[in-house]
Design a protein around this motif. Structure first.
Motif, PDB file in Angstrom:
ATOM      1  N   VAL A   3       0.231   4.554  55.981  1.00  9.36           N
ATOM      2  CA  VAL A   3      -0.164   3.890  54.739  1.00  9.36           C
ATOM      3  C   VAL A   3       0.574   4.543  53.574  1.00  9.36           C
ATOM      4  O   VAL A   3       0.657   5.769  53.498  1.00  9.36           O
ATOM      5  CB  VAL A   3      -1.689   3.993  54.529  1.00  9.36           C
ATOM      6  N   VAL A   4       1.137   3.712  52.709  1.00 12.56           N
ATOM      7  CA  VAL A   4       1.840   4.224  51.524  1.00 12.56           C
ATOM      8  C   VAL A   4       0.874   4.224  50.347  1.00 12.56           C
ATOM      9  O   VAL A   4       0.327   3.179  49.983  1.00 12.56           O
ATOM     10  CB  VAL A   4       3.071   3.357  51.202  1.00 12.56           C
ATOM     11  N   ASN A   5       0.643   5.396  49.774  1.00 11.11           N
ATOM     12  CA  ASN A   5      -0.307   5.520  48.670  1.00 11.11           C
ATOM     13  C   ASN A   5       0.395   5.774  47.344  1.00 11.11           C
ATOM     14  O   ASN A   5       0.000   6.637  46.578  1.00 11.11           O
ATOM     15  CB  ASN A   5      -1.284   6.672  48.946  1.00 11.11           C
ATOM     16  N   VAL A   6       1.416   5.006  47.067  1.00 11.02           N
ATOM     17  CA  VAL A   6       2.161   5.234  45.822  1.00 11.02           C
ATOM     18  C   VAL A   6       1.291   4.931  44.609  1.00 11.02           C
ATOM     19  O   VAL A   6       1.325   5.657  43.625  1.00 11.02           O
ATOM     20  CB  VAL A   6       3.440   4.363  45.784  1.00 11.02           C
ATOM     21  N   ASP A   7       0.448   3.895  44.700  1.00 12.32           N
ATOM     22  CA  ASP A   7      -0.339   3.519  43.511  1.00 12.32           C
ATOM     23  C   ASP A   7      -1.335   4.612  43.102  1.00 12.32           C
ATOM     24  O   ASP A   7      -1.590   4.792  41.906  1.00 12.32           O
ATOM     25  CB  ASP A   7      -1.050   2.167  43.672  1.00 12.32           C
ATOM     26  N   VAL A   8      -1.866   5.352  44.099  1.00 15.13           N
ATOM     27  CA  VAL A   8      -2.786   6.454  43.772  1.00 15.13           C
ATOM     28  C   VAL A   8      -2.056   7.502  42.943  1.00 15.13           C
ATOM     29  O   VAL A   8      -2.541   7.966  41.908  1.00 15.13           O
ATOM     30  CB  VAL A   8      -3.336   7.093  45.069  1.00 15.13           C
ATOM     31  N   MET A   9      -0.850   7.838  43.418  1.00 13.56           N
ATOM     32  CA  MET A   9      -0.053   8.861  42.734  1.00 13.56           C
ATOM     33  C   MET A   9       0.399   8.362  41.357  1.00 13.56           C
ATOM     34  O   MET A   9       0.440   9.143  40.400  1.00 13.56           O
ATOM     35  CB  MET A   9       1.169   9.174  43.615  1.00 13.56           C
ATOM     36  N   LEU A  10       0.712   7.060  41.284  1.00  8.64           N
ATOM     37  CA  LEU A  10       1.112   6.474  40.000  1.00  8.64           C
ATOM     38  C   LEU A  10      -0.026   6.608  38.988  1.00  8.64           C
ATOM     39  O   LEU A  10       0.199   6.958  37.822  1.00  8.64           O
ATOM     40  CB  LEU A  10       1.452   4.986  40.172  1.00  8.64           C
ATOM     41  N   ALA A  11      -1.259   6.334  39.451  1.00  4.85           N
ATOM     42  CA  ALA A  11      -2.417   6.427  38.563  1.00  4.85           C
ATOM     43  C   ALA A  11      -2.615   7.862  38.091  1.00  4.85           C
ATOM     44  O   ALA A  11      -2.889   8.119  36.912  1.00  4.85           O
ATOM     45  CB  ALA A  11      -3.659   5.921  39.288  1.00  4.85           C
ATOM     46  N   LYS A  12      -2.427   8.823  39.032  1.00  3.78           N
ATOM     47  CA  LYS A  12      -2.592  10.238  38.671  1.00  3.78           C
ATOM     48  C   LYS A  12      -1.594  10.671  37.605  1.00  3.78           C
ATOM     49  O   LYS A  12      -1.911  11.445  36.714  1.00  3.78           O
ATOM     50  CB  LYS A  12      -2.404  11.110  39.920  1.00  3.78           C
ATOM     51  N   ARG A  13      -0.344  10.162  37.751  1.00  7.91           N
ATOM     52  CA  ARG A  13       0.702  10.544  36.806  1.00  7.91           C
ATOM     53  C   ARG A  13       0.716   9.639  35.579  1.00  7.91           C
ATOM     54  O   ARG A  13       1.569   9.774  34.718  1.00  7.91           O
ATOM     55  CB  ARG A  13       2.081  10.484  37.489  1.00  7.91           C
ATOM     56  N   LYS A  14      -0.187   8.633  35.574  1.00 13.12           N
ATOM     57  CA  LYS A  14      -0.275   7.652  34.472  1.00 13.12           C
ATOM     58  C   LYS A  14       1.077   6.995  34.205  1.00 13.12           C
ATOM     59  O   LYS A  14       1.543   6.905  33.078  1.00 13.12           O
ATOM     60  CB  LYS A  14      -0.809   8.324  33.196  1.00 13.12           C
ATOM     61  N   MET A  15       1.712   6.547  35.311  1.00 15.49           N
ATOM     62  CA  MET A  15       3.018   5.902  35.192  1.00 15.49           C
ATOM     63  C   MET A  15       2.890   4.467  35.686  1.00 15.49           C
ATOM     64  O   MET A  15       2.146   4.201  36.635  1.00 15.49           O
ATOM     65  CB  MET A  15       4.042   6.659  36.055  1.00 15.49           C
ATOM     66  N   SER A  16       3.576   3.554  35.028  1.00 15.36           N
ATOM     67  CA  SER A  16       3.526   2.154  35.498  1.00 15.36           C
ATOM     68  C   SER A  16       4.514   1.972  36.649  1.00 15.36           C
ATOM     69  O   SER A  16       5.484   2.722  36.763  1.00 15.36           O
ATOM     70  CB  SER A  16       3.880   1.201  34.363  1.00 15.36           C
ATOM     71  N   SER A  17       4.249   0.981  37.492  1.00 14.99           N
ATOM     72  CA  SER A  17       5.140   0.783  38.645  1.00 14.99           C
ATOM     73  C   SER A  17       6.519   0.324  38.191  1.00 14.99           C
ATOM     74  O   SER A  17       7.523   0.638  38.828  1.00 14.99           O
ATOM     75  CB  SER A  17       4.534  -0.197  39.651  1.00 14.99           C
ATOM     76  N   ASN A  30      11.031  -4.638  45.542  1.00 12.48           N
ATOM     77  CA  ASN A  30      11.049  -3.697  46.665  1.00 12.48           C
ATOM     78  C   ASN A  30       9.927  -2.679  46.568  1.00 12.48           C
ATOM     79  O   ASN A  30       9.329  -2.307  47.581  1.00 12.48           O
ATOM     80  CB  ASN A  30      12.401  -2.979  46.726  1.00 12.48           C
ATOM     81  N   LEU A  31       9.626  -2.232  45.335  1.00 11.27           N
ATOM     82  CA  LEU A  31       8.519  -1.294  45.158  1.00 11.27           C
ATOM     83  C   LEU A  31       7.207  -1.962  45.547  1.00 11.27           C
ATOM     84  O   LEU A  31       6.328  -1.333  46.148  1.00 11.27           O
ATOM     85  CB  LEU A  31       8.467  -0.813  43.695  1.00 11.27           C
ATOM     86  N   SER A  32       7.120  -3.256  45.243  1.00 12.83           N
ATOM     87  CA  SER A  32       5.922  -4.014  45.589  1.00 12.83           C
ATOM     88  C   SER A  32       5.755  -4.097  47.113  1.00 12.83           C
ATOM     89  O   SER A  32       4.642  -3.948  47.634  1.00 12.83           O
ATOM     90  CB  SER A  32       6.015  -5.404  44.982  1.00 12.83           C
ATOM     91  N   ILE A  33       6.882  -4.295  47.827  1.00 17.61           N
ATOM     92  CA  ILE A  33       6.843  -4.329  49.301  1.00 17.61           C
ATOM     93  C   ILE A  33       6.308  -3.000  49.830  1.00 17.61           C
ATOM     94  O   ILE A  33       5.481  -2.946  50.743  1.00 17.61           O
ATOM     95  CB  ILE A  33       8.256  -4.608  49.872  1.00 17.61           C
ATOM     96  N   LEU A  34       6.764  -1.912  49.188  1.00 15.32           N
ATOM     97  CA  LEU A  34       6.345  -0.574  49.601  1.00 15.32           C
ATOM     98  C   LEU A  34       4.839  -0.386  49.364  1.00 15.32           C
ATOM     99  O   LEU A  34       4.114   0.096  50.229  1.00 15.32           O
ATOM    100  CB  LEU A  34       7.151   0.452  48.785  1.00 15.32           C
ATOM    101  N   LYS A  35       4.379  -0.815  48.162  1.00 16.71           N
ATOM    102  CA  LYS A  35       2.980  -0.600  47.782  1.00 16.71           C
ATOM    103  C   LYS A  35       2.022  -1.435  48.614  1.00 16.71           C
ATOM    104  O   LYS A  35       0.879  -1.040  48.848  1.00 16.71           O
ATOM    105  CB  LYS A  35       2.790  -0.931  46.292  1.00 16.71           C
ATOM    106  N   THR A  36       2.467  -2.616  49.047  1.00 20.76           N
ATOM    107  CA  THR A  36       1.580  -3.490  49.819  1.00 20.76           C
ATOM    108  C   THR A  36       1.683  -3.225  51.321  1.00 20.76           C
ATOM    109  O   THR A  36       1.172  -3.996  52.124  1.00 20.76           O
ATOM    110  CB  THR A  36       1.902  -4.967  49.534  1.00 20.76           C
ATOM    111  N   ASN A  37       2.369  -2.122  51.686  1.00 21.49           N
ATOM    112  CA  ASN A  37       2.499  -1.712  53.092  1.00 21.49           C
ATOM    113  C   ASN A  37       3.217  -2.740  53.963  1.00 21.49           C
ATOM    114  O   ASN A  37       2.949  -2.827  55.163  1.00 21.49           O
ATOM    115  CB  ASN A  37       1.117  -1.407  53.691  1.00 21.49           C
TER     116      ASN A  37
END
Lengths: 75, 149
Positions: A3-17, A30-37
């Motif tokens: 499972v790719v948890n990029v959005d969790v880390m993005l929220a922690k760093r307060k960065m937009s995708s 492509n980032l969306s493909i990654l985030k949606t597994n």
């Protein structure tokens, strides 16, 4: 499955995708493909760029989940 | 000089020419059948009917086949190459070849020489089928590549 948890880390760093996509030099799609597994593989160069920009370890964004439905467990 | 763009245009033109020839042959079929059978077969209605059915069926299959070829060629020009859609079209093309082969096989019981055409059509169908298998693997690899981020 992995499972790719990029959005969790993005929220922690307060960065937009969108910002992350721009910083690591991949498209939002492509980032969306990654985030949606939906991704089948991730290049080391992409992983390296994500870890560099989010200041984290690969283990912080990739997680192994025991799952019967994983395409790699079917055989 | 070889040019990818011109090459597809030549293929498209050739496919249109092929379809036009088949259409013209359809309209001229009564004349062509008379020419082929000559005096010897005019009384044997069975052979003439079989010939008509086989040739019209083959013509319909050929027109469907050229339509599918055009769909693939236009897809290539739209840069849609390794897509499941094209695999499907190639599969239908192989079925068309097998259908023509079956028609000429049936005709073989009236005119033995058409077994040769039947064999040739079946062999072309087989080749197209192998190309379909190949294209299917290529689509798999492309999908894998597209989903590697």
């Amino acid at each position: 499955m992995i499972v790719v948890n990029v959005d969790v880390m993005l929220a922690k760093r307060k960065m937009s995708s969108g910002e992350l996509a721009q910083r690591i030099g991949i498209t939002q799609a492509n980032l969306s493909i990654l985030k949606t597994n939906k991704a089948k593989a991730i290049r080391f160069s992409t992983l390296e760029a994500i870890c560099r920009e989010l200041k984290c370890q690969p283990g912080d964004i990739l997680e192994f989940c025991e799952d019967e439905d994983s395409p790699f467990n079917r055989d | 000089m070889y040019d990818k763009y011109k090459s597809t245009i030549v293929s498209i033109a050739a496919t249109f020419l092929f379809a036009a020839l088949v259409t013209v042959a359809c309209f001229l079929l009564p004349f062509l059948v008379k020419l082929y059978l000559g005096e010897a077969y005019t009384d044997a209605a069975g052979i003439r009917t079989a010939l008509y059915i086989c040739l019209y069926f083959s013509a319909a299959s050929s027109l469907l086949l050229s339509y599918l070829l055009l769909r693939i060629l236009f897809n290539i020009r739209k840069a849609v190459v390794f897509a499941r859609e094209n695999v499907r079209y190639v599969r239908y093309i192989s079925w068309c070849c097998f259908a023509i082969s079956a028609a000429f096989f049936a005709l073989g019981f009236f005119i033995p020489f058409s077994f040769v055409i039947s064999f040739a059509a079946a062999f072309i169908g087989l080749i197209v089928r192998v190309v379909k298998n190949l294209l299917n693997e290529a689509v798999d690899i492309k999908e894998e590549n597209d989903l590697t981020i």
